[in-house]
Motif scaffolding. Structure first.
Motif, PDB file in Angstrom:
ATOM      1  N   ASN A  41       0.865  -1.173   0.000  1.00  0.00           N
ATOM      2  CA  ASN A  41       0.000   0.000   0.000  1.00  0.00           C
ATOM      3  C   ASN A  41       0.903   1.224   0.000  1.00  0.00           C
ATOM      4  O   ASN A  41       1.866   1.296   0.776  1.00  0.00           O
ATOM      5  N   ILE A  42       0.574   2.158  -0.884  1.00  0.00           N
ATOM      6  CA  ILE A  42       1.393   3.369  -1.002  1.00  0.00           C
ATOM      7  C   ILE A  42       0.515   4.614  -0.865  1.00  0.00           C
ATOM      8  O   ILE A  42      -0.721   4.516  -0.878  1.00  0.00           O
ATOM      9  N   GLU A  43       1.164   5.744  -0.761  1.00  0.00           N
ATOM     10  CA  GLU A  43       0.483   7.033  -0.854  1.00  0.00           C
ATOM     11  C   GLU A  43       1.395   7.897  -1.720  1.00  0.00           C
ATOM     12  O   GLU A  43       2.584   8.028  -1.430  1.00  0.00           O
ATOM     13  N   SER A  44       0.841   8.434  -2.796  1.00  0.00           N
ATOM     14  CA  SER A  44       1.682   9.228  -3.700  1.00  0.00           C
ATOM     15  C   SER A  44       0.804  10.169  -4.507  1.00  0.00           C
ATOM     16  O   SER A  44      -0.362   9.864  -4.759  1.00  0.00           O
ATOM     17  N   CYS A  45       1.371  11.290  -4.910  1.00  0.00           N
ATOM     18  CA  CYS A  45       0.670  12.136  -5.872  1.00  0.00           C
ATOM     19  C   CYS A  45       1.199  11.767  -7.264  1.00  0.00           C
ATOM     20  O   CYS A  45       2.400  11.847  -7.511  1.00  0.00           O
ATOM     21  N   PHE A  46       0.300  11.311  -8.127  1.00  0.00           N
ATOM     22  CA  PHE A  46       0.649  11.015  -9.522  1.00  0.00           C
ATOM     23  C   PHE A  46       0.322  12.266 -10.318  1.00  0.00           C
ATOM     24  O   PHE A  46      -0.818  12.737 -10.294  1.00  0.00           O
ATOM     25  N   TYR A  47       1.315  12.785 -11.029  1.00  0.00           N
ATOM     26  CA  TYR A  47       1.108  14.037 -11.764  1.00  0.00           C
ATOM     27  C   TYR A  47       1.498  13.822 -13.234  1.00  0.00           C
ATOM     28  O   TYR A  47       2.649  13.465 -13.532  1.00  0.00           O
ATOM     29  N   PRO A  48       0.551  14.035 -14.177  1.00  0.00           N
ATOM     30  CA  PRO A  48       0.878  13.830 -15.598  1.00  0.00           C
ATOM     31  C   PRO A  48       1.819  14.907 -16.128  1.00  0.00           C
ATOM     32  O   PRO A  48       1.690  16.075 -15.743  1.00  0.00           O
ATOM     33  N   ILE A  49       2.758  14.528 -16.961  1.00  0.00           N
ATOM     34  CA  ILE A  49       3.670  15.519 -17.560  1.00  0.00           C
ATOM     35  C   ILE A  49       3.679  15.345 -19.082  1.00  0.00           C
ATOM     36  O   ILE A  49       3.513  14.230 -19.583  1.00  0.00           O
ATOM     37  N   PRO A  50       3.873  16.468 -19.800  1.00  0.00           N
ATOM     38  CA  PRO A  50       3.790  16.386 -21.256  1.00  0.00           C
ATOM     39  C   PRO A  50       5.080  15.895 -21.937  1.00  0.00           C
ATOM     40  O   PRO A  50       5.727  16.618 -22.675  1.00  0.00           O
ATOM     41  N   TRP A  51       5.452  14.666 -21.644  1.00  0.00           N
ATOM     42  CA  TRP A  51       6.554  13.985 -22.327  1.00  0.00           C
ATOM     43  C   TRP A  51       5.913  12.724 -22.879  1.00  0.00           C
ATOM     44  O   TRP A  51       5.450  11.885 -22.082  1.00  0.00           O
ATOM     45  N   CYS A  52       5.830  12.619 -24.181  1.00  0.00           N
ATOM     46  CA  CYS A  52       4.886  11.662 -24.769  1.00  0.00           C
ATOM     47  C   CYS A  52       5.487  10.681 -25.772  1.00  0.00           C
ATOM     48  O   CYS A  52       6.397  11.025 -26.517  1.00  0.00           O
ATOM     49  N   ASP A  53       4.882   9.467 -25.807  1.00  0.00           N
ATOM     50  CA  ASP A  53       5.041   8.542 -26.923  1.00  0.00           C
ATOM     51  C   ASP A  53       3.967   8.910 -27.946  1.00  0.00           C
ATOM     52  O   ASP A  53       3.127   9.789 -27.668  1.00  0.00           O
ATOM     53  N   ALA A  54       3.980   8.271 -29.098  1.00  0.00           N
ATOM     54  CA  ALA A  54       2.871   8.430 -30.058  1.00  0.00           C
ATOM     55  C   ALA A  54       2.338   7.033 -30.370  1.00  0.00           C
ATOM     56  O   ALA A  54       3.119   6.087 -30.539  1.00  0.00           O
ATOM     57  N   LEU A  55       1.026   6.915 -30.382  1.00  0.00           N
ATOM     58  CA  LEU A  55       0.388   5.603 -30.531  1.00  0.00           C
ATOM     59  C   LEU A  55      -0.681   5.698 -31.609  1.00  0.00           C
ATOM     60  O   LEU A  55      -1.573   6.545 -31.526  1.00  0.00           O
ATOM     61  N   GLU A  56      -0.560   4.829 -32.601  1.00  0.00           N
ATOM     62  CA  GLU A  56      -1.508   4.856 -33.709  1.00  0.00           C
ATOM     63  C   GLU A  56      -2.205   3.503 -33.793  1.00  0.00           C
ATOM     64  O   GLU A  56      -1.564   2.465 -33.661  1.00  0.00           O
ATOM     65  N   VAL A  57      -3.506   3.529 -33.990  1.00  0.00           N
ATOM     66  CA  VAL A  57      -4.266   2.286 -34.164  1.00  0.00           C
ATOM     67  C   VAL A  57      -5.017   2.414 -35.486  1.00  0.00           C
ATOM     68  O   VAL A  57      -5.717   3.406 -35.697  1.00  0.00           O
ATOM     69  N   LEU A  58      -4.868   1.436 -36.369  1.00  0.00           N
ATOM     70  CA  LEU A  58      -5.603   1.498 -37.624  1.00  0.00           C
ATOM     71  C   LEU A  58      -6.076   0.115 -38.048  1.00  0.00           C
ATOM     72  O   LEU A  58      -5.565  -0.890 -37.551  1.00  0.00           O
ATOM     73  N   PRO A  59      -7.091   0.063 -38.922  1.00  0.00           N
ATOM     74  CA  PRO A  59      -7.683  -1.216 -39.264  1.00  0.00           C
ATOM     75  C   PRO A  59      -6.683  -2.159 -39.918  1.00  0.00           C
ATOM     76  O   PRO A  59      -5.802  -1.719 -40.649  1.00  0.00           O
ATOM     77  N   SER A  60      -6.876  -3.441 -39.650  1.00  0.00           N
ATOM     78  CA  SER A  60      -5.977  -4.446 -40.210  1.00  0.00           C
ATOM     79  C   SER A  60      -6.721  -5.775 -40.214  1.00  0.00           C
ATOM     80  O   SER A  60      -7.668  -5.964 -39.451  1.00  0.00           O
ATOM     81  N   GLU A  61      -6.291  -6.690 -41.063  1.00  0.00           N
ATOM     82  CA  GLU A  61      -6.904  -8.027 -41.111  1.00  0.00           C
ATOM     83  C   GLU A  61      -6.787  -8.717 -39.757  1.00  0.00           C
ATOM     84  O   GLU A  61      -7.701  -9.347 -39.281  1.00  0.00           O
ATOM     85  N   LYS A  62      -5.584  -8.600 -39.175  1.00  0.00           N
ATOM     86  CA  LYS A  62      -5.343  -9.241 -37.886  1.00  0.00           C
ATOM     87  C   LYS A  62      -4.540  -8.297 -37.002  1.00  0.00           C
ATOM     88  O   LYS A  62      -4.118  -7.227 -37.462  1.00  0.00           O
ATOM     89  N   LEU A  63      -4.293  -8.730 -35.775  1.00  0.00           N
ATOM     90  CA  LEU A  63      -3.525  -7.881 -34.858  1.00  0.00           C
ATOM     91  C   LEU A  63      -2.054  -7.880 -35.268  1.00  0.00           C
ATOM     92  O   LEU A  63      -1.423  -8.941 -35.363  1.00  0.00           O
ATOM     93  N   THR A  64      -1.525  -6.704 -35.535  1.00  0.00           N
ATOM     94  CA  THR A  64      -0.097  -6.570 -35.831  1.00  0.00           C
ATOM     95  C   THR A  64       0.454  -5.381 -35.046  1.00  0.00           C
ATOM     96  O   THR A  64      -0.299  -4.504 -34.637  1.00  0.00           O
ATOM     97  N   ASN A 155      -6.013  10.416 -16.225  1.00  0.00           N
ATOM     98  CA  ASN A 155      -4.801  11.170 -16.554  1.00  0.00           C
ATOM     99  C   ASN A 155      -4.815  12.587 -15.983  1.00  0.00           C
ATOM    100  O   ASN A 155      -4.474  13.537 -16.682  1.00  0.00           O
ATOM    101  N   LYS A 156      -5.262  12.716 -14.753  1.00  0.00           N
ATOM    102  CA  LYS A 156      -5.220  14.034 -14.105  1.00  0.00           C
ATOM    103  C   LYS A 156      -4.604  13.883 -12.715  1.00  0.00           C
ATOM    104  O   LYS A 156      -4.609  12.769 -12.159  1.00  0.00           O
ATOM    105  N   PRO A 157      -4.065  14.958 -12.135  1.00  0.00           N
ATOM    106  CA  PRO A 157      -3.349  14.822 -10.859  1.00  0.00           C
ATOM    107  C   PRO A 157      -4.233  14.204  -9.775  1.00  0.00           C
ATOM    108  O   PRO A 157      -5.385  14.618  -9.612  1.00  0.00           O
ATOM    109  N   VAL A 158      -3.677  13.199  -9.083  1.00  0.00           N
ATOM    110  CA  VAL A 158      -4.439  12.529  -8.020  1.00  0.00           C
ATOM    111  C   VAL A 158      -3.527  12.188  -6.850  1.00  0.00           C
ATOM    112  O   VAL A 158      -2.307  12.074  -7.009  1.00  0.00           O
ATOM    113  N   ILE A 159      -4.153  12.009  -5.692  1.00  0.00           N
ATOM    114  CA  ILE A 159      -3.479  11.352  -4.579  1.00  0.00           C
ATOM    115  C   ILE A 159      -3.891   9.890  -4.693  1.00  0.00           C
ATOM    116  O   ILE A 159      -5.085   9.556  -4.660  1.00  0.00           O
ATOM    117  N   ALA A 160      -2.888   9.027  -4.883  1.00  0.00           N
ATOM    118  CA  ALA A 160      -3.170   7.601  -5.071  1.00  0.00           C
ATOM    119  C   ALA A 160      -2.858   6.856  -3.784  1.00  0.00           C
ATOM    120  O   ALA A 160      -1.837   7.112  -3.138  1.00  0.00           O
TER     121      ALA A 160
END
Ligand SMILES: C[C@@](CO)(OP(=O)(O)O)[C@H](O)COP(=O)(O)OP(=O)(O)OC[C@H]1O[C@@H](n2ccc(N)nc2=O)[C@H](O)[C@@H]1O
Ligand SMILES: Nc1ncnc2c1ncn2[C@@H]1O[C@H](COP(=O)(O)OP(=O)(O)O)[C@@H](O)[C@H]1O
Length: 278
Positions: A41-64, A155-160
């Motif tokens: 069990n923890i207590e922490s403030c989780f704070y989102p920061i604007p350092w990002c990956d990029a993720l794209e999802v598009l149609p396909s016959e199967k999962l790739t 994805n917003k600041p919280v006390i977790a």
């Protein structure tokens, strides 16, 4: 209203979706107790920061899956994007998709990048296929991917609290401050880091410390992982000291490390650090 078949859905909507899974920092992290299931069990403030990956999802016959940018350790099947797809597929009639991840956020850094990718995949599949999964259910599903994942659903600041998956909103707003972050390229195992800390009930709650001005956080807003991680890797402590020497109002390691961040009132440029405005 009846939902159209997924195949017709694809042809009648934009068959592409792009998102930018962001990192988080932990502002304070108390390891309060070890649980019977082995987690903490923890207590922490989780704070989102604007350092990002990029993720794209598009149609396909199967999962790739393909990726670019930083090399991601492990197999495709161990990638949290793929795990997120399989998790939803257990319950929902998902068609194939192609997932492309451009990896930017350093890994094993305590910045939650992989967790963010997993949570964003859940959200994108939910939106794209109009699955109608509500936020609490998405958070529960995300919890099956990892303890850090549920936070990235809203994805917003919280006390977790709990294992890091129970949230209380916080009014903390660091907009306009500047952050400098360095990942000293040291891999700290989260599991090992937890095993090296003796849990203890904190004297002051993180919420009460965060309600004070930032220049009063130093020495009171603590990350319980720091003592054992710094003992093992003194160069990580050096990064924290470097940030204070450069004028940070607050500096700390994020999560179980090894990334270290500093908060600044003014724009700064520090060699070897990634710096940006919050
Ligand atoms: C320490 C924190 C703080 O935000 O983040 P990171 O430093 O990893 O970013 C999190 O608690 C990490 O979350 P996450 O990295 O998702 O951990 P998980 O995959 O769920 O668990 C990895 C291992 O960490 C330990 N673990 C994790 C969470 C928790 N509350 N207690 C634990 O003891 C368990 O040994 C588990 O096997
Ligand atoms: N999409 C992903 N991006 C990064 N790491 C991932 C991903 N999926 C699975 N992983 C695994 O998770 C590990 C670290 O996760 P990450 O969330 O980036 O770090 P941390 O838990 O320290 O914040 C990586 O070493 C990798 O093995």
């Amino acid at each position: 209203m009846q939902r159209p078949a997924l195949s017709t859905f694809f042809t009648s909507h934009f068959p592409l979706m792009l998102s930018f899974p962001n990192a988080k920092i932990n502002l304070g992290l108390h390891i309060v107790a070890k649980r019977p299931d082995g987690y903490h069990n923890i207590e922490s403030c989780f704070y989102p920061i604007p350092w990002c990956d990029a993720l794209e999802v598009l149609p396909s016959e199967k999962l790739t899956f393909t990726s670019s940018g930083l090399d991601i350790p492990g197999t495709q099947e161990s990638n949290l994007c793929i795990k997120a797809y399989h998790l939803l597929k257990k319950t929902y009639d998902l068609p194939g998709v192609h997932i492309h991840l451009h990896k930017v956020i350093p890994m094993g850094a305590g910045l939650g990048g992989g967790s963010s990718d997993g949570a964003f995949t859940l959200k994108m599949l939910n939106d794209l296929f109009e699955l109608g999964i509500d936020v609490p259910t998405l958070q529960k599903l995300a919890g099956q991917l990892g303890s850090d994942c549920p936070f990235f659903i809203e994805n917003k600041p919280v006390i977790a609290t709990g294992t890091g998956t129970n949230f209380k909103g916080t009014a903390l707003n660091l907009s306009g401050k500047y952050i400098a972050i360095k990942h000293p390229q040291i891999h700290v195992s989260t599991q090992k880091a937890y095993s090296l800390v003796k849990p203890a009930a904190p004297t002051h709650s993180i919420e009460s410390i965060l309600s004070k001005p930032i220049d009063q956080w130093k020495d009171v807003l603590q990350n319980d992982f720091e003592a054992s991680v710094f003992a093992q890797f003194p160069e990580i402590r050096d990064v924290k000291n470097q940030l204070y020497s450069a004028g940070a109002t607050y500096a700390a390691m994020s999560g179980s490390g090894s990334a270290v961040f500093g908060l600044f009132e003014q724009e700064i440029s520090l060699e070897g650090f990634y710096t940006f405005e919050l």
